[in-house]
Design a protein around this motif. Structure first.
Motif, PDB file in Angstrom:
ATOM      1  N   UNK A  16     129.342 -10.100  60.251  1.00  0.00           N
ATOM      2  CA  UNK A  16     130.175 -11.275  60.386  1.00  0.00           C
ATOM      3  C   UNK A  16     129.435 -12.592  60.288  1.00  0.00           C
ATOM      4  N   UNK A  17     128.184 -12.553  59.894  1.00  0.00           N
ATOM      5  CA  UNK A  17     127.410 -13.797  59.801  1.00  0.00           C
ATOM      6  C   UNK A  17     127.522 -14.468  58.446  1.00  0.00           C
ATOM      7  N   UNK A  18     127.951 -13.746  57.412  1.00  0.00           N
ATOM      8  CA  UNK A  18     127.935 -14.176  56.018  1.00  0.00           C
ATOM      9  C   UNK A  18     126.508 -14.237  55.478  1.00  0.00           C
ATOM     10  N   UNK A  19     125.571 -13.660  56.212  1.00  0.00           N
ATOM     11  CA  UNK A  19     124.185 -13.588  55.755  1.00  0.00           C
ATOM     12  C   UNK A  19     123.704 -12.148  55.650  1.00  0.00           C
ATOM     13  N   UNK A  20     124.606 -11.187  55.879  1.00  0.00           N
ATOM     14  CA  UNK A  20     124.273  -9.768  55.879  1.00  0.00           C
ATOM     15  C   UNK A  20     125.074  -9.081  54.785  1.00  0.00           C
ATOM     16  N   UNK A  21     124.464  -8.124  54.116  1.00  0.00           N
ATOM     17  CA  UNK A  21     125.106  -7.350  53.055  1.00  0.00           C
ATOM     18  C   UNK A  21     125.625  -6.047  53.659  1.00  0.00           C
ATOM     19  N   UNK A  22     126.931  -5.950  53.985  1.00  0.00           N
ATOM     20  CA  UNK A  22     127.445  -4.741  54.629  1.00  0.00           C
ATOM     21  C   UNK A  22     127.332  -3.490  53.760  1.00  0.00           C
ATOM     22  N   UNK A  23     127.390  -3.659  52.460  1.00  0.00           N
ATOM     23  CA  UNK A  23     127.335  -2.497  51.570  1.00  0.00           C
ATOM     24  C   UNK A  23     125.954  -1.860  51.562  1.00  0.00           C
ATOM     25  N   UNK A  24     124.908  -2.683  51.670  1.00  0.00           N
ATOM     26  CA  UNK A  24     123.534  -2.177  51.594  1.00  0.00           C
ATOM     27  C   UNK A  24     122.781  -2.252  52.920  1.00  0.00           C
ATOM     28  N   UNK A  25     123.483  -2.675  53.982  1.00  0.00           N
ATOM     29  CA  UNK A  25     122.942  -2.650  55.347  1.00  0.00           C
ATOM     30  C   UNK A  25     121.624  -3.419  55.457  1.00  0.00           C
ATOM     31  N   UNK A  26     121.632  -4.660  54.961  1.00  0.00           N
ATOM     32  CA  UNK A  26     120.418  -5.481  55.014  1.00  0.00           C
ATOM     33  C   UNK A  26     120.815  -6.949  55.008  1.00  0.00           C
ATOM     34  N   UNK A  27     119.919  -7.798  55.495  1.00  0.00           N
ATOM     35  CA  UNK A  27     120.136  -9.228  55.334  1.00  0.00           C
ATOM     36  C   UNK A  27     120.142  -9.565  53.848  1.00  0.00           C
ATOM     37  N   UNK A  28     121.031 -10.430  53.442  1.00  0.00           N
ATOM     38  CA  UNK A  28     121.166 -10.782  52.031  1.00  0.00           C
ATOM     39  C   UNK A  28     120.181 -11.891  51.673  1.00  0.00           C
ATOM     40  N   UNK A  29     119.095 -11.529  51.050  1.00  0.00           N
ATOM     41  CA  UNK A  29     118.137 -12.542  50.596  1.00  0.00           C
ATOM     42  C   UNK A  29     118.780 -13.453  49.561  1.00  0.00           C
ATOM     43  N   UNK A  30     119.693 -12.896  48.756  1.00  0.00           N
ATOM     44  CA  UNK A  30     120.369 -13.706  47.753  1.00  0.00           C
ATOM     45  C   UNK A  30     121.149 -14.851  48.408  1.00  0.00           C
ATOM     46  N   UNK A  31     121.875 -14.517  49.489  1.00  0.00           N
ATOM     47  CA  UNK A  31     122.667 -15.533  50.174  1.00  0.00           C
ATOM     48  C   UNK A  31     121.764 -16.551  50.859  1.00  0.00           C
ATOM     49  N   UNK A  32     120.755 -16.061  51.550  1.00  0.00           N
ATOM     50  CA  UNK A  32     119.849 -16.955  52.264  1.00  0.00           C
ATOM     51  C   UNK A  32     119.106 -17.877  51.294  1.00  0.00           C
ATOM     52  N   UNK A  33     118.670 -17.324  50.180  1.00  0.00           N
ATOM     53  CA  UNK A  33     117.962 -18.151  49.186  1.00  0.00           C
ATOM     54  C   UNK A  33     118.894 -19.203  48.596  1.00  0.00           C
ATOM     55  N   UNK A  34     120.139 -18.829  48.365  1.00  0.00           N
ATOM     56  CA  UNK A  34     121.080 -19.764  47.749  1.00  0.00           C
ATOM     57  C   UNK A  34     121.324 -20.990  48.623  1.00  0.00           C
ATOM     58  N   UNK A  35     121.315 -20.794  49.941  1.00  0.00           N
ATOM     59  CA  UNK A  35     121.579 -21.927  50.839  1.00  0.00           C
ATOM     60  C   UNK A  35     120.301 -22.513  51.427  1.00  0.00           C
ATOM     61  N   UNK A  36     119.157 -21.965  51.037  1.00  0.00           N
ATOM     62  CA  UNK A  36     117.885 -22.543  51.451  1.00  0.00           C
ATOM     63  C   UNK A  36     117.503 -22.264  52.894  1.00  0.00           C
ATOM     64  N   UNK A  37     117.792 -21.051  53.378  1.00  0.00           N
ATOM     65  CA  UNK A  37     117.413 -20.668  54.736  1.00  0.00           C
ATOM     66  C   UNK A  37     116.405 -19.521  54.697  1.00  0.00           C
ATOM     67  N   UNK A  38     115.422 -19.522  55.595  1.00  0.00           N
ATOM     68  CA  UNK A  38     114.432 -18.443  55.601  1.00  0.00           C
ATOM     69  C   UNK A  38     114.946 -17.194  56.314  1.00  0.00           C
ATOM     70  N   UNK A  39     114.502 -16.040  55.843  1.00  0.00           N
ATOM     71  CA  UNK A  39     114.859 -14.772  56.471  1.00  0.00           C
ATOM     72  C   UNK A  39     114.369 -14.701  57.915  1.00  0.00           C
ATOM     73  N   UNK A  40     113.340 -15.455  58.226  1.00  0.00           N
ATOM     74  CA  UNK A  40     112.760 -15.417  59.573  1.00  0.00           C
ATOM     75  C   UNK A  40     113.725 -15.914  60.648  1.00  0.00           C
ATOM     76  N   UNK A  41     114.796 -16.611  60.256  1.00  0.00           N
ATOM     77  CA  UNK A  41     115.792 -17.037  61.239  1.00  0.00           C
ATOM     78  C   UNK A  41     116.564 -15.865  61.826  1.00  0.00           C
ATOM     79  N   UNK A  42     116.591 -14.746  61.102  1.00  0.00           N
ATOM     80  CA  UNK A  42     117.469 -13.660  61.477  1.00  0.00           C
ATOM     81  C   UNK A  42     116.727 -12.609  62.308  1.00  0.00           C
ATOM     82  N   UNK A  43     117.425 -11.967  63.262  1.00  0.00           N
ATOM     83  CA  UNK A  43     116.800 -10.926  64.077  1.00  0.00           C
ATOM     84  C   UNK A  43     116.654  -9.607  63.313  1.00  0.00           C
ATOM     85  N   UNK A  44     115.818  -8.722  63.830  1.00  0.00           N
ATOM     86  CA  UNK A  44     115.731  -7.373  63.291  1.00  0.00           C
ATOM     87  C   UNK A  44     117.051  -6.637  63.530  1.00  0.00           C
TER      88      UNK A  44
END
Length: 490
Positions: free
Chosen positions: A176-204
């Protein structure tokens, strides 16, 4: 005993569940909601933690000899907790019902290159309630706070942090964050890169029944828990609520009344609504997803109406009196209609600017008519979501009920009549808190998996069938409800 903790909008609920699935004790600590401007909604994350400790102490006091073997935490989805490097809260959390981020939603769609990319990357549209627009709002409107930002957590995960010191989440809430890929069960680097946010903001990300931390000595002292007690991943409130009534297998569907309302259907694959009117999230059961429509003000609409229009009634009897009055009014409330859009609406309108309205009132209408209109309006809004599920080929044969709408016989019948489907409840009424207690039991090894836990602890009550004559009458009233949407846009 297994402790289930549900961090809601109106309060934090704690329950103790024994190895047979019986509820040994329950306690709730209320929370307040701040609305600094129309359409805004905030809470202090530290208030969640304080209320969690209070609820846990209260429930343990009711069973002084109880030994808690594991803890599960459920919580409101989307609400954004902004933390600095020291783990301190930067500002009050923007809640799931907060509608201030319309400009940030447009920014996300533009940066992503259109909604088709959102469908592919994160399976969901950019809506004001989701977490990512809130992060961009912080960047756009409070740059000094954004400069301090080190982690973004959700409500239950913040409570876990205070309880265990662990920064972690799990797929159902991450969805529900709009930063996670539910189909592939991972944080979406594509989404984060598009909006200019680092993956390090997100928890494990761990599993919902996986142990993701243990109670620290300091937290144990505050909550009167044994240090070292395991805390599992838990889940989003809607997913845990579905687990709490046993809806964890494809084909099952649930209607829920909390502050918000939802209709969800479990699926074996991540199914995405082509129009992005409904949401696609991971379930707390591995290998299961669900499609869900959301009504932002369900129980919240009734609570608002009750508090504004029935203040003279005794508080402990107010709800029952109002519902009894409504039950004496014929279906359709003799022309009165209520549009329950107090905080805008998600499904199917995707419009944070909608507002609630009574339409069709006359001198002949009483408070009882208005109450019936409010209850019918919530049911009609939920039916909007049900119609989307049907269009996606997910039409249920019946609906499981959870939350406030499951506890009253008249409201159960009202849902059956409006939906045109049998509705049923189970032998437990604690919703998300119960579902997450089962996840804690699985994590502690009391059950091999969630399916087994559900089978051994839950029993369904006899269904409430629809009155087909009333359902047919409601078809015209539902059409009237939909046509009066224009009143919510003026």
């Amino acid at each position: 005993m297994f402790l289930g903790l549900d961090v809601g909008t109106s309060g934090v609920k704690a329950i103790l569940v024994d190895a047979e699935g019986e509820i040994a004790a329950a306690a709730t600590t209320p929370l307040s909601l701040e609305t600094p401007a129309p359409g805004w909604a905030e809470q202090d994350p530290e208030a969640w933690w304080a209320a969690s400790c209070a609820a846990i102490r209260d429930v343990l006091a009711r069973r002084p000899s109880a030994r808690v073997e594991a803890i599960g935490i459920s919580g409101q989805m989307h609400s954004s907790v902004f933390l600095d490097q020291r783990g301190a809260v930067i500002r009050p959390a923007l809640l799931w019902s907060d509608g201030r981020t319309t400009a940030e939603c447009r920014e996300i769609v533009t940066r992503a290159g259109g909604e088709a990319q959102l469908r592919d990357w994160v399976c969901n549209p950019a809506l004001e309630g989701f977490t990512l627009p809130k992060v961009l709002w912080l960047r756009n409107h409070e740059p000094q706070g954004f400069a301090r930002l080190a982690k973004v957590l959700l409500a239950k995960d913040f409570v876990r942090l205070r309880l265990t010191g662990s920064i972690a989440t799990e797929p159902s809430d991450a969805s529900g964050t709009l930063m996670f890929d539910p189909a592939n069960l991972r944080w979406s680097r594509e989404m984060l890169d598009a909006v200019g946010l680092p993956l390090s903001l997100m928890p494990d990300v761990g599993g919902s029944a996986e142990v993701l931390g243990r109670v620290t000595p300091g937290a144990g002292k505050l909550a009167r828990l044994e240090p070292g007690t395991p805390v599992v991943g838990g889940g989003a409130d809607n997913a845990c609520g579905a687990a709490g009534v046993g809806a964890i297998t494809p084909g099952e569907a649930v209607s829920s009344w909390g502050t918000s309302g939802t209709v969800l259907a479990a699926t074996a694959q991540p199914r995405v609504d082509p129009g992005l009117r409904a949401h696609t999230f991971c379930h707390v059961a591995p290998g299961v997803w669900y499609v869900m429509g959301v009504v932002l003000s369900a129980g919240g609409a009734f609570a608002w109406y009750r508090n504004q229009c029935a203040r003279e009634l005794a508080e402990e009897a107010r709800d029952d009196i109002l519902v009894d009055e409504a039950a004496a009014i014929p279906p359709g409330a003799e022309g009165a209609t209520f549009l329950p859009y107090l905080q805008g609406e998600r499904t199917p309108h995707r419009d944070a600017g909608l507002r609630a309205a009574f339409v069709g009132l006359s001198l002949a209408h009483s408070r009882a008519h208005m109450t019936r209109a409010v209850l019918e309006g919530v049911c009609f809004a939920l039916r909007d979501s049900l119609e989307i599920l049907k269009a996606l080929g997910l039409a249920p044969a019946h609906l499981l009920l959870t939350g406030g709408g499951a506890k009253n016989a008249f409201i159960r019948q009202l849902q059956a009549d409006v939906f045109g489907l049998p509705v049923t409840t189970v032998n437990r009424e604690e919703g998300g808190a119960y579902g997450v207690a089962l996840l804690a039991a699985v994590g502690a090894g009391a059950f091999p998996d969630l399916q087994t836990a559900v089978q051994r602890t839950l029993a369904r009550r006899p269904p409430t069938p629809p009155n087909l004559d009333i359902h047919r009458a409601y078809e015209e009233v539902y059409d009237r409800f939909r046509k009066r949407l224009v009143a919510a846009r003026t």
